[in-house]
Motif scaffolding. Sequence first.
Motif, mmCIF file in Angstrom:
data_model
loop_
_atom_site.group_PDB
_atom_site.id
_atom_site.type_symbol
_atom_site.label_atom_id
_atom_site.label_comp_id
_atom_site.label_asym_id
_atom_site.label_seq_id
_atom_site.Cartn_x
_atom_site.Cartn_y
_atom_site.Cartn_z
ATOM 1 N N UNK A 1 -7.498 -11.398 30.106
ATOM 2 C CA UNK A 1 -6.173 -11.677 29.559
ATOM 3 C C UNK A 1 -6.292 -12.597 28.346
ATOM 4 N N UNK A 2 -6.932 -12.102 27.298
ATOM 5 C CA UNK A 2 -7.102 -12.875 26.086
ATOM 6 C C UNK A 2 -7.314 -11.940 24.907
ATOM 7 N N UNK A 3 -7.222 -12.517 23.697
ATOM 8 C CA UNK A 3 -7.398 -11.740 22.482
ATOM 9 C C UNK A 3 -8.351 -12.454 21.545
ATOM 10 N N UNK A 4 -8.959 -11.663 20.677
ATOM 11 C CA UNK A 4 -9.803 -12.239 19.654
ATOM 12 C C UNK A 4 -8.961 -12.790 18.514
ATOM 13 N N UNK A 5 -9.611 -13.112 17.401
ATOM 14 C CA UNK A 5 -8.924 -13.675 16.239
ATOM 15 C C UNK A 5 -8.857 -12.642 15.118
ATOM 16 N N UNK A 6 -7.981 -12.929 14.170
ATOM 17 C CA UNK A 6 -7.870 -12.077 12.983
ATOM 18 C C UNK A 6 -8.197 -12.921 11.757
ATOM 19 N N UNK A 7 -9.043 -12.383 10.886
ATOM 20 C CA UNK A 7 -9.455 -13.084 9.682
ATOM 21 C C UNK A 7 -8.913 -12.329 8.469
ATOM 22 N N UNK A 8 -8.205 -13.069 7.612
ATOM 23 C CA UNK A 8 -7.612 -12.483 6.411
ATOM 24 C C UNK A 8 -8.355 -13.018 5.187
ATOM 25 N N UNK A 9 -8.956 -12.114 4.427
ATOM 26 C CA UNK A 9 -9.653 -12.498 3.201
ATOM 27 C C UNK A 9 -8.728 -12.309 2.009
ATOM 28 N N UNK A 10 -8.548 -13.352 1.219
ATOM 29 C CA UNK A 10 -7.634 -13.305 0.087
ATOM 30 C C UNK A 10 -8.280 -12.623 -1.111
ATOM 31 N N UNK A 11 -7.498 -11.816 -1.792
ATOM 32 C CA UNK A 11 -7.935 -11.155 -3.020
ATOM 33 C C UNK A 11 -6.896 -11.477 -4.093
ATOM 34 N N UNK A 12 -7.230 -12.416 -4.976
ATOM 35 C CA UNK A 12 -6.285 -12.865 -6.001
ATOM 36 C C UNK A 12 -6.140 -11.796 -7.079
ATOM 37 N N UNK A 13 -4.894 -11.395 -7.351
ATOM 38 C CA UNK A 13 -4.610 -10.337 -8.312
ATOM 39 C C UNK A 13 -4.310 -10.926 -9.698
ATOM 40 N N UNK A 14 -4.978 -10.396 -10.696
ATOM 41 C CA UNK A 14 -4.698 -10.761 -12.083
ATOM 42 C C UNK A 14 -3.796 -9.695 -12.693
#
Length: 384
Positions: free
Chosen positions: A328-341
Amino acid sequence: MSKRDYYEILGVAKTADEKTMKSAFRKKAMECHPDRHPDDPEAEARFKELNEAYGILSDAQKRAAYDRMGHRAFEQGGMGGGAGGFQDFGDIFSQIFGGGAAGGGFADMFGGGGGGRRQQQARGSDLRYEMEISLEEAFGGKEIDITVPIAGDCDRCDGLGAEPGASVETCSTCGGAGRVRTQQGFFTMERACSTCGGQGEYVSNPCKQCDGQGQTRQQTELDVTIPAGVEDGTRIRLSGQGDAAPRGRGQPGDLYIFVSVKPHELFEREGANLFCRAPVPMTTAALGGDIEIPTIDGGRSKIKIPEGSQSGKRMRLRGKGMSVLRANQRGDMYVELSVETPSKLNKRQRELLEELAEVSGDEISPESANFFSKARRFWDDLVD
């Protein structure tokens, strides 16, 4: 206590072929068989360990899983479980030496044991079913109806293989035992009777519907529960849902469902964790702000972007990853940022950026300073 490596137990290399492993198992099994070492629990333990190792490595699918994941491939029901996921060691020993490993097979090897033994009941064949599910279904689990062609008793002959009214006769070659013995020097070998195919009997007037096989294959609907958290390559075992035993004289086989998870357009998975790449406007990255990110459960999570964030910065959302199998548990989510020019600027935007560049002057960020410092050292080394 951690388990020993299966290849080490058999004393073979990981590249060993089937013949080499079989020979190694035969030699070691004779050395530590409990019949040779009565009242020696260590010998019995070694013998069981040896049979467990051979039971896995002699099966191509289980060996491939073990090579990828080691003993973890057979934990928590994976590949049918650990020591229970393969044949009983008595059956393995019987296949190698021609007799049962427990209660007489070893004695038969050395010319002892009783004669006229009835053949062991045959077991129905195991079946394999391939199933593809989405990442969302792997996250939440799912009840799925499947249709599988399963062999069952022929309804014309009730599984006997004979035309109605015809008799099933005892095999004269093996006397109904289903197996015949031959003496080869020091060894007494026992094999399935070639006349009756190990059945101990034969049909003189075969059933016209099943050609004397006693079975017909029919499309059978089954309800399958896919547990939340399954990974790509998971094998689910449905005990007793395989083919029926020949002529109804044994246990049915099992049905193995092999699950594959389709790639997702937003998320990549590593175990219980998810990874996502999110675009961030240049102004938001520079000034800070919030962005909204979708999650695998269909929800949304707001991420606070720190002022001055750069491309490649990774943000962690705890408990927003995949479900963990049987927990009864969940892993994590990782969000990688991509800066837009911005790729297209109107007149006013260009003016503002030019003004920013003028105000910034020769200001250099720490990352830029570090890069150009390394570049100068590189050029200096080339000159030297």
